[in-house]
Design a protein around this motif. Structure first.
Motif, PDB file in Angstrom:
ATOM      1  N   ALA A   1       0.836  -1.200   0.000  1.00 18.86           N
ATOM      2  CA  ALA A   1       0.000   0.000   0.000  1.00 18.86           C
ATOM      3  C   ALA A   1       0.871   1.251   0.000  1.00 18.86           C
ATOM      4  O   ALA A   1       1.802   1.378   0.793  1.00 18.86           O
TER       5      ALA A   1
ATOM      6  N   LEU B   1      -3.185   7.121   1.911  1.00 18.15           N
ATOM      7  CA  LEU B   1      -3.297   5.872   2.669  1.00 18.15           C
ATOM      8  C   LEU B   1      -4.362   5.941   3.751  1.00 18.15           C
ATOM      9  O   LEU B   1      -4.964   4.919   4.094  1.00 18.15           O
TER      10      LEU B   1
ATOM     11  N   THR C   1      -7.633   4.507   2.798  1.00 20.16           N
ATOM     12  CA  THR C   1      -7.720   3.063   2.562  1.00 20.16           C
ATOM     13  C   THR C   1      -8.031   2.289   3.843  1.00 20.16           C
ATOM     14  O   THR C   1      -8.137   1.066   3.808  1.00 20.16           O
TER      15      THR C   1
ATOM     16  N   TRP D   1      -8.180  -2.216   5.459  1.00 19.64           N
ATOM     17  CA  TRP D   1      -6.969  -2.735   6.083  1.00 19.64           C
ATOM     18  C   TRP D   1      -7.132  -4.148   6.639  1.00 19.64           C
ATOM     19  O   TRP D   1      -6.355  -5.046   6.317  1.00 19.64           O
TER      20      TRP D   1
ATOM     21  N   TRP E   1      -7.528  -7.010   4.140  1.00 23.44           N
ATOM     22  CA  TRP E   1      -6.335  -7.414   3.395  1.00 23.44           C
ATOM     23  C   TRP E   1      -5.662  -8.626   4.032  1.00 23.44           C
ATOM     24  O   TRP E   1      -5.187  -9.514   3.323  1.00 23.44           O
TER      25      TRP E   1
END
Length: 397
Positions: free
Chosen positions: A120, A293, A296, A300, A303
């Motif tokens: 990322a 970031l 996002t 998290w 992922w």
């Protein structure tokens, strides 16, 4: 003790072998596991790893050799990779159109293709130097390094008017993108069939390549997959401090050189992470991050949840490269003791192993490919063929 005794002991001690390091202890490796969920061809570590003192999950090593002598000018990507491609994927089923940007050096005949996915906030150029090192050790190898959506020069378009759309960085979407990139590259370069694939992912990219490998879309074309410095347990724990890390990061820089200097002189990777600020009068600076970031955060946990189990169960050779053994969680520790995957630890590196130690990382990856390469495998003839051959020989045919 007399001087003669001291001299005698000193001479004896000088010939003794060095003591083993404190962080490993030799133990037998169990191999009674199902080959369908592990890799018999992976070189499993024969040592049980004891966790070391915890280190910053997001830290970059300060020992990188990039930009020695105070040089901060940008290095062009063509120094390390032969070409770049813009691959267009049309809008379907409500999904937006997207133009994938990739860096590629095609493989030679029967050579493998290392397909890399960055973490990322990074870009495909995170693997530029590593790509060059892999090619130096294995000249027939090819490299395909992509910019994930919302990163680098990959652009998302709405089906109607080509404007920007809501950024979807879910694991499923990123996995679909990687599959599309591989297929689109095959079509663009006119390959009749895909070369043998070795999937390599760093951090978030490690979760993506594991997800792609677990789907089995490319079947036996995926020889193996490698994950760089991310495991489920430590990654999820590290997310608790992610906002703190982001708050300490500059929001922008006055020049590209300033950004390179902040990143310990990463002259090839950093320019792809920055874009010119359309409002340069703002406090953030002339050059700002391409990827926000902080936005996002909703993705998290998704992922990394279930990553360890998926990593151990997907078919193909498995390699885990870590910057420290404190990254290992319980499930992977057990899997390592059972010999289900190959483990390599570089304690001298930071989180960006492939950037800090591209030569050593390349050596491990090339060796990993060779251990899993099936092109040189010569299978013994079938028993039925041998019997038929003997029968025909006895009849004088």
């Amino acid at each position: 003790m007399s001087d003669l005794q001291r001299s005698f002991l000193k001479a004896k001690l000088a010939h003794l072998p060095p003591l083993p390091p404190d962080d490993v202890a030799e133990v037998p490796v169990e191999t009674d596991h199902d080959d369908s969920s592990s890799s018999a061809s992976s070189a499993s570590s024969t040592r049980t790893i004891k966790p070391l003192q915890s280190k910053n999950m997001f830290a970059r090593s300060t020992s990188t050799a990039s930009g020695k002598g105070g040089q901060l000018e940008q290095i062009p990507w063509s120094t390390y990779i032969s070409q770049e491609l813009y691959l267009h994927s049309h809008a379907t089923d409500g999904k937006p159109a997207i133009t994938h940007h990739v860096y590629v050096t095609p493989p030679a005949a029967q050579g493998p293709l290392f397909v890399t996915h960055h973490g990322a906030g990074s870009s495909g150029l995170s693997f530029a130097v590593l790509a060059s090192e892999i090619r130096r050790l294995l000249p027939k190898a090819g490299i395909l390094s992509l910019d994930a959506r919302g990163h680098g020069e990959t652009v998302i378009l709405t089906p109607e008017e080509g404007g920007s759309t809501t950024l979807d960085l879910s694991l499923e979407t990123l996995g679909n993108d990687m599959i599309d990139v591989i297929r689109l590259t095959q079509a663009e370069l006119g390959w009749e069939e895909l070369p043998p694939l070795v999937l390599v992912g760093h951090s978030l990219g490690g979760a993506v390549v594991t997800d792609v490998a677990s789907r089995g879309v490319f079947k036996d074309k995926v020889l193996a997959y490698a994950v760089l410095d991310v495991v489920e347990g430590s990654a999820i724990d590290a997310l608790q401090s992610m906002q703190t890390y982001l708050s300490t990061r500059p929001s922008g820089f006055s020049t590209q050189a300033s950004g390179i200097e902040w990143h310990t002189s990463a002259r090839i990777t950093v320019p792809a992470l920055l874009r010119q600020n359309p409002s340069p009068q703002t406090p953030s600076g002339t050059w700002v991050w391409r990827t926000d970031l902080a936005k996002t955060q909703p993705f998290w946990e998704g992922w990394f949840k279930g990553l360890s189990k998926k990593f151990l169960e997907a078919k193909g050779g498995k390699l885990l490269l870590l910057a420290g053994t404190d990254r290992l969680d319980k499930e992977l520790t057990i899997g390592q003791m059972q010999g289900k995957y190959q483990l390599q630890v570089f304690p001298e590196a930071g989180h960006f192993i492939h950037e800090d130690l591209p030569d050593k990382t390349a050596a491990v990856l090339v060796d990993f490919y060779r251990r899993n390469d099936r092109t040189a495998l010569v299978l013994p003839p079938k028993v039925s063929d041998l019997l038929r051959s003997n029968k025909e020989g006895s009849l004088g045919l």
